[in-house]
Design a protein around this motif. Sequence first.
Motif, PDB file in Angstrom:
ATOM      1  N   TYR A  35     -63.631  -0.175 127.197  1.00 28.96           N
ATOM      2  CA  TYR A  35     -63.518  -1.820 127.461  1.00 28.96           C
ATOM      3  C   TYR A  35     -61.436  -1.350 127.181  1.00 28.96           C
ATOM      4  CZ  TYR A  35     -67.771  -3.577 126.470  1.00 28.96           C
ATOM      5  OH  TYR A  35     -69.180  -3.521 126.344  1.00 28.96           O
ATOM      6  N   GLY A  36     -60.628  -2.891 127.730  1.00 34.66           N
ATOM      7  CA  GLY A  36     -59.806  -2.800 127.704  1.00 34.66           C
ATOM      8  C   GLY A  36     -58.565  -2.780 126.990  1.00 34.66           C
ATOM      9  N   PHE A  37     -58.303  -1.561 126.690  1.00 36.11           N
ATOM     10  CA  PHE A  37     -56.500  -1.751 125.463  1.00 36.11           C
ATOM     11  C   PHE A  37     -57.524  -0.577 124.403  1.00 36.11           C
ATOM     12  CE2 PHE A  37     -55.290  -5.597 127.555  1.00 36.11           C
ATOM     13  CZ  PHE A  37     -53.350  -4.668 127.410  1.00 36.11           C
ATOM     14  N   GLU A  38     -58.557  -0.642 124.514  1.00 33.44           N
ATOM     15  CA  GLU A  38     -59.194   0.294 123.425  1.00 33.44           C
ATOM     16  C   GLU A  38     -58.809   2.594 123.879  1.00 33.44           C
ATOM     17  OE1 GLU A  38     -63.528  -1.682 122.252  1.00 33.44           O
ATOM     18  OE2 GLU A  38     -63.070   0.701 123.771  1.00 33.44           O
ATOM     19  N   GLY A  39     -58.331   2.713 123.199  1.00 33.59           N
ATOM     20  CA  GLY A  39     -57.832   3.811 123.274  1.00 33.59           C
ATOM     21  C   GLY A  39     -56.424   3.244 123.318  1.00 33.59           C
ATOM     22  N   GLN A  40     -55.337   2.665 123.235  1.00 34.97           N
ATOM     23  CA  GLN A  40     -53.684   2.205 123.197  1.00 34.97           C
ATOM     24  C   GLN A  40     -54.334   2.150 121.150  1.00 34.97           C
ATOM     25  OE1 GLN A  40     -52.068   3.372 125.568  1.00 34.97           O
ATOM     26  NE2 GLN A  40     -53.645   4.177 126.736  1.00 34.97           N
ATOM     27  N   GLY A  76     -56.759  -7.212 121.439  1.00 33.24           N
ATOM     28  CA  GLY A  76     -58.617  -7.254 120.733  1.00 33.24           C
ATOM     29  C   GLY A  76     -57.877  -6.942 119.295  1.00 33.24           C
ATOM     30  N   SER A  77     -58.201  -6.293 118.570  1.00 32.72           N
ATOM     31  CA  SER A  77     -58.313  -5.514 117.349  1.00 32.72           C
ATOM     32  C   SER A  77     -57.750  -5.143 116.724  1.00 32.72           C
ATOM     33  CB  SER A  77     -58.495  -6.381 116.513  1.00 32.72           C
ATOM     34  OG  SER A  77     -60.275  -5.917 116.542  1.00 32.72           O
ATOM     35  N   TYR A  78     -56.945  -5.097 115.447  1.00 32.81           N
ATOM     36  CA  TYR A  78     -57.336  -3.294 114.891  1.00 32.81           C
ATOM     37  C   TYR A  78     -56.751  -3.088 113.465  1.00 32.81           C
ATOM     38  CZ  TYR A  78     -51.713  -4.166 113.811  1.00 32.81           C
ATOM     39  OH  TYR A  78     -50.215  -4.354 113.463  1.00 32.81           O
ATOM     40  N   ALA A  79     -57.055  -2.151 112.413  1.00 30.36           N
ATOM     41  CA  ALA A  79     -56.496  -2.084 111.223  1.00 30.36           C
ATOM     42  C   ALA A  79     -55.875  -1.919 110.120  1.00 30.36           C
ATOM     43  CB  ALA A  79     -58.371  -1.681 110.707  1.00 30.36           C
ATOM     44  N   ARG A  80     -55.494  -2.255 109.491  1.00 33.78           N
ATOM     45  CA  ARG A  80     -54.143  -1.471 108.933  1.00 33.78           C
ATOM     46  C   ARG A  80     -54.857  -1.185 107.840  1.00 33.78           C
ATOM     47  NH1 ARG A  80     -48.262  -0.088 109.518  1.00 33.78           N
ATOM     48  NH2 ARG A  80     -47.875   0.045 107.250  1.00 33.78           N
ATOM     49  N   LYS A 126     -55.872   2.527 116.870  1.00 30.79           N
ATOM     50  CA  LYS A 126     -56.009   2.010 118.066  1.00 30.79           C
ATOM     51  C   LYS A 126     -56.671   0.226 117.802  1.00 30.79           C
ATOM     52  CE  LYS A 126     -55.632   6.623 120.171  1.00 30.79           C
ATOM     53  NZ  LYS A 126     -55.992   7.639 120.869  1.00 30.79           N
ATOM     54  N   ILE A 127     -56.565   0.133 119.695  1.00 30.94           N
ATOM     55  CA  ILE A 127     -56.864  -1.271 119.460  1.00 30.94           C
ATOM     56  C   ILE A 127     -58.765  -1.439 119.405  1.00 30.94           C
ATOM     57  CG2 ILE A 127     -57.097  -3.594 121.169  1.00 30.94           C
ATOM     58  CD1 ILE A 127     -54.302  -2.618 121.232  1.00 30.94           C
ATOM     59  N   GLY A 128     -59.268  -2.061 119.112  1.00 26.81           N
ATOM     60  CA  GLY A 128     -61.036  -1.808 119.398  1.00 26.81           C
ATOM     61  C   GLY A 128     -60.510  -3.518 120.302  1.00 26.81           C
ATOM     62  N   ASN A 129     -61.386  -3.833 120.671  1.00 26.88           N
ATOM     63  CA  ASN A 129     -61.857  -4.665 122.165  1.00 26.88           C
ATOM     64  C   ASN A 129     -62.411  -5.766 121.972  1.00 26.88           C
ATOM     65  OD1 ASN A 129     -61.766  -6.467 124.373  1.00 26.88           O
ATOM     66  ND2 ASN A 129     -60.706  -5.493 125.713  1.00 26.88           N
ATOM     67  N   ASN A 130     -61.957  -6.908 120.818  1.00 24.43           N
ATOM     68  CA  ASN A 130     -62.790  -7.819 120.640  1.00 24.43           C
ATOM     69  C   ASN A 130     -62.913  -9.494 121.499  1.00 24.43           C
ATOM     70  OD1 ASN A 130     -61.087  -8.324 119.162  1.00 24.43           O
ATOM     71  ND2 ASN A 130     -61.993  -9.402 117.919  1.00 24.43           N
ATOM     72  N   LEU A 131     -62.592  -8.631 122.488  1.00 24.14           N
ATOM     73  CA  LEU A 131     -62.303 -10.100 123.481  1.00 24.14           C
ATOM     74  C   LEU A 131     -63.942 -10.160 124.648  1.00 24.14           C
ATOM     75  CD1 LEU A 131     -59.229  -8.977 124.905  1.00 24.14           C
ATOM     76  CD2 LEU A 131     -59.334 -10.462 123.096  1.00 24.14           C
TER      77      LEU A 131
END
Length: 149
Positions: A39-44, A78-82, A122-127
């Motif tokens: 999905y879009g933005f994943e990998g960024q 989407g989302s990311y973890a830190r 990186k971003i996970g697309n949870n949209l």
Amino acid sequence: MRRRTLQTLLATSGAAAMLALTPVTAGAEPFSGGNYGAYGFEGQYPTVGGCTGTFRQVGPTKTAAGMSLKYFYSARCGSYARIDNSRTNCAAVIERSNNGAGRADGWVSETVDSGIDYAYTKIGNNLSGRVSRALLTCDGHLLTHTNWY
């Protein structure tokens, strides 16, 4: 005894099990599995143009062994973890579910780089009906996680 392939382990055990098999390296390094990247933005990273400044923390900060885990969400990206105050051999992980059922179909992790005590994924697309959650793992063991959002 029947040998299990890496793909079978990923399919049945999820991201935390894969991290147990991930080699420890000297620097931070992203790993991913399942259908991550579909999905879009994943990998960024969340600093990609159009996403910077759009994330907000959702849910409480989780703690384990003096380390903290935070989940960030953007309605645009989407989302990311830190993770913060982390030791080596730990990783921040985002698990993403395709259909909102709270069952990981894809995931991405980021290990803590030598000389620093934090990492973010990186971003996970949870949209669009998908959900995700953040995990803190160390030495291949799940220490804590957030709810699915």
